[in-house]
Design a protein around this motif. Structure first.
Motif, mmCIF file in Angstrom:
data_model
loop_
_atom_site.group_PDB
_atom_site.id
_atom_site.type_symbol
_atom_site.label_atom_id
_atom_site.label_comp_id
_atom_site.label_asym_id
_atom_site.label_seq_id
_atom_site.Cartn_x
_atom_site.Cartn_y
_atom_site.Cartn_z
ATOM 1 N N ASN A 140 -1.652 -23.850 -20.218
ATOM 2 C CA ASN A 140 -1.247 -24.568 -21.430
ATOM 3 C C ASN A 140 -0.887 -23.576 -22.535
ATOM 4 O OD1 ASN A 140 -3.601 -23.804 -22.895
ATOM 5 N ND2 ASN A 140 -4.718 -25.586 -22.181
ATOM 6 N N VAL A 141 -0.323 -24.089 -23.589
ATOM 7 C CA VAL A 141 0.151 -23.224 -24.671
ATOM 8 C C VAL A 141 -0.983 -22.673 -25.520
ATOM 9 C CG1 VAL A 141 2.406 -24.325 -24.794
ATOM 10 C CG2 VAL A 141 0.545 -25.194 -26.220
ATOM 11 N N ARG A 142 -2.193 -23.182 -25.354
ATOM 12 C CA ARG A 142 -3.335 -22.709 -26.138
ATOM 13 C C ARG A 142 -4.017 -21.492 -25.512
ATOM 14 N NH1 ARG A 142 -3.951 -28.225 -25.907
ATOM 15 N NH2 ARG A 142 -5.719 -28.018 -24.533
ATOM 16 N N GLY A 143 -3.453 -20.946 -24.439
ATOM 17 C CA GLY A 143 -4.007 -19.726 -23.885
ATOM 18 C C GLY A 143 -4.414 -19.787 -22.435
ATOM 19 N N MET A 144 -4.487 -20.965 -21.853
ATOM 20 C CA MET A 144 -4.833 -21.065 -20.429
ATOM 21 C C MET A 144 -3.676 -20.511 -19.606
ATOM 22 S SD MET A 144 -6.738 -22.666 -17.935
ATOM 23 C CE MET A 144 -6.420 -23.176 -16.245
ATOM 24 N N PRO A 145 -3.927 -19.470 -18.807
ATOM 25 C CA PRO A 145 -2.837 -18.925 -17.991
ATOM 26 C C PRO A 145 -2.441 -19.900 -16.890
ATOM 27 C CG PRO A 145 -4.894 -17.768 -17.534
ATOM 28 C CD PRO A 145 -5.188 -18.753 -18.622
ATOM 29 N N HIS A 146 -1.218 -19.805 -16.433
ATOM 30 C CA HIS A 146 -0.792 -20.626 -15.296
ATOM 31 C C HIS A 146 -1.170 -19.887 -14.022
ATOM 32 C CE1 HIS A 146 2.627 -18.012 -14.326
ATOM 33 N NE2 HIS A 146 2.770 -17.877 -15.628
ATOM 34 N N TRP A 147 -1.767 -20.625 -13.101
ATOM 35 C CA TRP A 147 -2.197 -20.038 -11.837
ATOM 36 C C TRP A 147 -1.353 -20.549 -10.674
ATOM 37 C CZ3 TRP A 147 -5.357 -16.042 -11.806
ATOM 38 C CH2 TRP A 147 -6.143 -15.831 -12.944
ATOM 39 N N GLY A 148 -0.382 -21.389 -10.957
ATOM 40 C CA GLY A 148 0.394 -22.033 -9.915
ATOM 41 C C GLY A 148 1.146 -21.112 -8.995
ATOM 42 N N LEU A 149 1.594 -19.983 -9.492
ATOM 43 C CA LEU A 149 2.315 -19.058 -8.632
ATOM 44 C C LEU A 149 1.389 -18.014 -8.019
ATOM 45 C CD1 LEU A 149 5.535 -18.546 -10.756
ATOM 46 C CD2 LEU A 149 5.121 -20.157 -8.888
ATOM 47 N N ARG A 150 0.120 -18.031 -8.408
ATOM 48 C CA ARG A 150 -0.842 -17.055 -7.890
ATOM 49 C C ARG A 150 -1.771 -17.658 -6.844
ATOM 50 N NH1 ARG A 150 -2.514 -15.194 -13.837
ATOM 51 N NH2 ARG A 150 -0.449 -14.623 -14.524
ATOM 52 N N LEU A 151 -1.979 -18.977 -6.914
ATOM 53 C CA LEU A 151 -2.887 -19.637 -5.982
ATOM 54 C C LEU A 151 -2.101 -20.531 -5.030
ATOM 55 C CD1 LEU A 151 -5.744 -20.834 -8.385
ATOM 56 C CD2 LEU A 151 -5.757 -18.834 -6.881
ATOM 57 N N ALA A 152 -2.418 -20.447 -3.765
ATOM 58 C CA ALA A 152 -1.829 -21.359 -2.783
ATOM 59 C C ALA A 152 -2.392 -22.755 -3.044
ATOM 60 C CB ALA A 152 -2.189 -20.896 -1.374
ATOM 61 N N PRO A 153 -1.684 -23.804 -2.643
ATOM 62 C CA PRO A 153 -2.203 -25.162 -2.846
ATOM 63 C C PRO A 153 -3.633 -25.340 -2.337
ATOM 64 C CG PRO A 153 0.070 -25.291 -2.164
ATOM 65 C CD PRO A 153 -0.337 -23.832 -2.067
ATOM 66 N N ARG A 154 -3.942 -24.789 -1.195
ATOM 67 C CA ARG A 154 -5.293 -24.920 -0.630
ATOM 68 C C ARG A 154 -6.336 -24.289 -1.554
ATOM 69 N NH1 ARG A 154 -7.283 -26.381 4.026
ATOM 70 N NH2 ARG A 154 -9.015 -25.327 5.024
ATOM 71 N N GLU A 155 -6.009 -23.137 -2.149
ATOM 72 C CA GLU A 155 -6.934 -22.476 -3.067
ATOM 73 C C GLU A 155 -7.111 -23.267 -4.348
ATOM 74 O OE1 GLU A 155 -4.685 -18.810 -3.123
ATOM 75 O OE2 GLU A 155 -6.333 -17.778 -2.100
ATOM 76 N N LEU A 156 -6.025 -23.814 -4.845
ATOM 77 C CA LEU A 156 -6.089 -24.592 -6.076
ATOM 78 C C LEU A 156 -6.943 -25.841 -5.875
ATOM 79 C CD1 LEU A 156 -3.169 -24.897 -8.476
ATOM 80 C CD2 LEU A 156 -4.703 -26.813 -8.175
ATOM 81 N N VAL A 157 -6.799 -26.492 -4.736
ATOM 82 C CA VAL A 157 -7.625 -27.662 -4.421
ATOM 83 C C VAL A 157 -9.095 -27.247 -4.305
ATOM 84 C CG1 VAL A 157 -8.131 -29.390 -2.642
ATOM 85 C CG2 VAL A 157 -5.773 -29.019 -3.392
ATOM 86 N N ALA A 158 -9.355 -26.089 -3.721
ATOM 87 C CA ALA A 158 -10.737 -25.609 -3.599
ATOM 88 C C ALA A 158 -11.364 -25.406 -4.978
ATOM 89 C CB ALA A 158 -10.782 -24.309 -2.791
ATOM 90 N N VAL A 159 -10.602 -24.859 -5.926
ATOM 91 C CA VAL A 159 -11.120 -24.676 -7.290
ATOM 92 C C VAL A 159 -11.390 -26.029 -7.936
ATOM 93 C CG1 VAL A 159 -10.536 -23.858 -9.608
ATOM 94 C CG2 VAL A 159 -10.085 -22.418 -7.631
ATOM 95 N N ASP A 160 -10.486 -26.969 -7.752
ATOM 96 C CA ASP A 160 -10.671 -28.331 -8.277
ATOM 97 C C ASP A 160 -11.968 -28.931 -7.739
ATOM 98 O OD1 ASP A 160 -10.434 -31.134 -8.841
ATOM 99 O OD2 ASP A 160 -9.188 -31.397 -7.058
ATOM 100 N N ILE A 161 -12.158 -28.861 -6.433
ATOM 101 C CA ILE A 161 -13.366 -29.430 -5.819
ATOM 102 C C ILE A 161 -14.604 -28.698 -6.320
ATOM 103 C CG2 ILE A 161 -14.610 -29.695 -3.622
ATOM 104 C CD1 ILE A 161 -11.811 -30.216 -2.336
ATOM 105 N N TYR A 162 -14.532 -27.387 -6.431
ATOM 106 C CA TYR A 162 -15.674 -26.610 -6.914
ATOM 107 C C TYR A 162 -16.073 -27.043 -8.330
ATOM 108 C CZ TYR A 162 -18.549 -22.735 -8.459
ATOM 109 O OH TYR A 162 -19.580 -21.988 -8.967
ATOM 110 N N ILE A 163 -15.094 -27.183 -9.208
ATOM 111 C CA ILE A 163 -15.390 -27.566 -10.601
ATOM 112 C C ILE A 163 -15.940 -28.989 -10.662
ATOM 113 C CG2 ILE A 163 -14.368 -28.068 -12.857
ATOM 114 C CD1 ILE A 163 -12.411 -25.702 -12.280
ATOM 115 N N ARG A 164 -15.220 -29.923 -10.046
ATOM 116 C CA ARG A 164 -15.597 -31.330 -10.191
ATOM 117 C C ARG A 164 -16.837 -31.709 -9.374
ATOM 118 N NH1 ARG A 164 -12.817 -35.083 -8.619
ATOM 119 N NH2 ARG A 164 -11.607 -33.996 -7.052
ATOM 120 N N LYS A 165 -17.005 -31.125 -8.193
ATOM 121 C CA LYS A 165 -18.094 -31.560 -7.306
ATOM 122 C C LYS A 165 -19.317 -30.647 -7.337
ATOM 123 C CE LYS A 165 -15.585 -34.883 -5.462
ATOM 124 N NZ LYS A 165 -15.509 -35.629 -4.253
#
Length: 156
Positions: free
Chosen positions: A119-144
């Motif tokens: 986002n524009v407030r300083g959160m870096p974009h990770w979309g080109l650095r993380l594969a979809p599987r990794e991004l989903v793993a981070v989502d599950i880790y945070i939420r679950k």
């Protein structure tokens, strides 16, 4: 040898004009201001909906490793947020994932989009650095995992 003359003529021509013009067939590098729009065009929520893990535990283990390396510096090891850092002269306070009313608590697509785009407030974009599987793993880790035991706002 002809190609060298053509390249030199192009360079001299560009220098004489005072501004860089793209050479036919040459890729143009996006500016920092253009990146969010480009990233938003690349993000496809359906791609992440098709990612599966053999077990939730396997996703949490992988998500933990990624979180520690990519997220913990700003959001804290436990997801408590509140860490301050300076970006372009502004002090940024990172959000906590542990608040009852954290807006992305029950929004996996929203969380994945935020991680992907930043986002524009300083959160870096990770979309080109993380594969979809990794991004989903981070989502599950945070939420679950990080949010385990936290009830939604308004519930005991």
């Amino acid at each position: 040898m002809r190609w060298l003359r053509a390249v030199l003529a192009t360079v001299v021509g560009l220098a004489a004009c005072g501004e860089e013009k793209p050479v036919a067939g040459e890729a143009r590098v996006a500016t920092r201001a253009e990146l969010p729009a480009i990233m938003a065009q690349i993000f496809d929520a359906a791609t992440y909906d098709t990612v599966t893990w053999t077990t939730e535990r396997a996703a949490i283990i992988r998500g933990n490793g990624i979180y520690v390396e990519a997220c913990a510096f700003c959001h804290g090891l436990a997801g408590e947020g509140g860490h301050h850092y300076v970006l372009h002269g502004d002090t940024i306070e990172t959000p906590s994932f542990l608040e009852h009313d954290w807006p992305l608590a029950n929004d996996p697509r929203g969380l994945r989009r935020r991680v992907f785009l930043g986002n524009v407030r300083g959160m870096p974009h990770w979309g080109l650095r993380l594969a979809p599987r990794e991004l989903v793993a981070v989502d599950i880790y945070i939420r679950k995992h990080l949010r385990r035991g936290i009830s939604p706002a308004g519930q005991p």
